[in-house]
Design a protein around this motif. Sequence first.
Motif, PDB file in Angstrom:
ATOM      1  N   GLY A  67      52.435 -25.326 158.482  1.00 37.91           N
ATOM      2  CA  GLY A  67      52.800 -24.532 157.303  1.00 37.91           C
ATOM      3  C   GLY A  67      52.843 -25.396 156.056  1.00 37.91           C
ATOM      4  N   LEU A  68      52.951 -24.734 154.893  1.00 38.04           N
ATOM      5  CA  LEU A  68      52.790 -25.402 153.593  1.00 38.04           C
ATOM      6  C   LEU A  68      53.710 -26.616 153.397  1.00 38.04           C
ATOM      7  N   MET A 107      43.602 -32.810 151.282  1.00 41.07           N
ATOM      8  CA  MET A 107      43.570 -31.442 151.808  1.00 41.07           C
ATOM      9  C   MET A 107      43.607 -30.390 150.717  1.00 41.07           C
ATOM     10  N   ILE A 108      43.075 -29.232 151.073  1.00 43.58           N
ATOM     11  CA  ILE A 108      43.126 -28.043 150.226  1.00 43.58           C
ATOM     12  C   ILE A 108      43.760 -26.950 151.082  1.00 43.58           C
ATOM     13  N   LEU A 109      44.912 -26.451 150.631  1.00 42.50           N
ATOM     14  CA  LEU A 109      45.622 -25.426 151.392  1.00 42.50           C
ATOM     15  C   LEU A 109      45.582 -24.110 150.616  1.00 42.50           C
ATOM     16  N   ILE A 110      45.416 -23.006 151.313  1.00 43.16           N
ATOM     17  CA  ILE A 110      45.483 -21.697 150.665  1.00 43.16           C
ATOM     18  C   ILE A 110      46.591 -20.930 151.374  1.00 43.16           C
ATOM     19  N   GLN A 116      49.795 -15.987 149.781  1.00 49.09           N
ATOM     20  CA  GLN A 116      49.765 -15.307 148.479  1.00 49.09           C
ATOM     21  C   GLN A 116      48.442 -15.552 147.749  1.00 49.09           C
ATOM     22  N   GLY A 117      47.596 -16.422 148.319  1.00 52.08           N
ATOM     23  CA  GLY A 117      46.321 -16.727 147.668  1.00 52.08           C
ATOM     24  C   GLY A 117      46.392 -17.935 146.750  1.00 52.08           C
ATOM     25  N   THR A 118      47.548 -18.555 146.638  1.00 48.52           N
ATOM     26  CA  THR A 118      47.675 -19.756 145.812  1.00 48.52           C
ATOM     27  C   THR A 118      46.998 -20.934 146.519  1.00 48.52           C
ATOM     28  N   VAL A 119      46.336 -21.768 145.722  1.00 45.43           N
ATOM     29  CA  VAL A 119      45.591 -22.904 146.267  1.00 45.43           C
ATOM     30  C   VAL A 119      46.359 -24.193 145.942  1.00 45.43           C
TER      31      VAL A 119
END
Lengths: 123, 339
Positions: B289-290, B305-308, B311-314
């Motif tokens: 998780g985030l 890393m790139i996390l989405i 809620q769609g926030t990047v």
Amino acid sequence: MTKKLLIGFLALVVVASAAAILWRVGDEPATVRITVGGTIVNEIPLSGNSLPKTVTVNGKDGGENTVIVEEGRVCIDCADCPDQICVNQGWITDSTLPIVCLPHQVIVEIVGGESSGIDMATG
Amino acid sequence: MLRRVKLIILLAVLVVVSGCSAEPESASTQIFAMDTIITLSVQGEGSQEAVDEEIQFIYEMEQLFSVTDEGSDIWAINHGQGEWVAVSSDTFALLSYAVEQAEWTGGAFDPTVYPALTAWGFTTGEYHVPSQDQLDALIPLVDYSAVELDAASLSVRIPEGMMVDVGGIAKGFISDLIANRMGEMDNALINLGGNAYAVGQKDSGEPWRVGIQDPDSDGYLAVLSLAEGGAVVTSGGYQRYFEEGGETYWHILDPETAAPADTDLRSVSVTGSAATDCDVLSTALFVMGLEEACDFWRANQHFDMILIDSQGTVYVTETIYDSFTLADGVERTVEVIAP
């Protein structure tokens, strides 16, 4: 006479080479290519009056995938494969990300057309 | 006059011919293997031979690592009935590394999750929700620490009922091995089912551009530029999933619950110089998780890393923020993850 022939021959080579290069560089129109187990079974232009078009693909193990081609985009609309990954992928619009149905070994991809500027896809 | 014309024509021919020969040798092949689609594109002298060799290599590795093929090392371990099983050095190396990575990620990645995947139908596509009793019985079977490895005899032993599966690491592992051998080529693009690896420099000298799929709509969410090449691997809950009773169940399981990871992330892309780590981490960080993923990155900064999130926030790690651009027409909030 020999000189004229030589010039003529060379000129021909120049024109032929230039034509070959131009033909290579020039964008071929974007086409949807459908393969089953590596064999091309259908090719449909991604643009034109014949669209939208729906095609049924007979995949491996008697499976069926229904492909819809619309102006500039293509998707697998439904399939009788167990995992539905190909259907979940939705529409594609360029050549970097083919739609793949593993159980039926079906690939739906876009070849030719303008480059999207993307070398590789992940997701 | 004639001589001048001849000279001009000769020069023109030379320009055209040299233009033709400047086109570098290249080869590209696409195959179905390892339960995915694999594409190799190589540029440089001997590229066709190189591609053919690597395709052969992939088939050989598949025979060792397949969880379903009765001749594979992994199948032999899983059917060893609690006894030691001798394996090839490649399988031993991969399994040893898988167990190490499981420890490193605190068990968020676990190479023994296969019985749980089977219970949910993710290994066959015949999806269904198991009962809680079934899951409770499976939880003790998911335990990487029970995998015993003996380096002297290249042998592996697991308790009866347990199963190992290298599906979450093998594609990265093979990508790394192939990438290492591509050093003599001008460049290479290796893509094992979304495990993307760019080797070398592009002809134009521009950076490689890797498209990251949008988990919530068609096409790309963003593009990551790789000036020096490297690996990018993405995991998410949006490709392999099913819906039942209004709930969505994805294929990335939490080894602690044997159920789909209860995560606030939609997609995780990991980039770095080692595809094996990227492969493992894309799964492990999704499970974490985030918040935990950000903490993990701060503690181990040799990847990005790139996390989405849901809620769609990047979220993008600071080091690669300048190499990251949202795709045309995509509007999202982008947050930077600071060290």
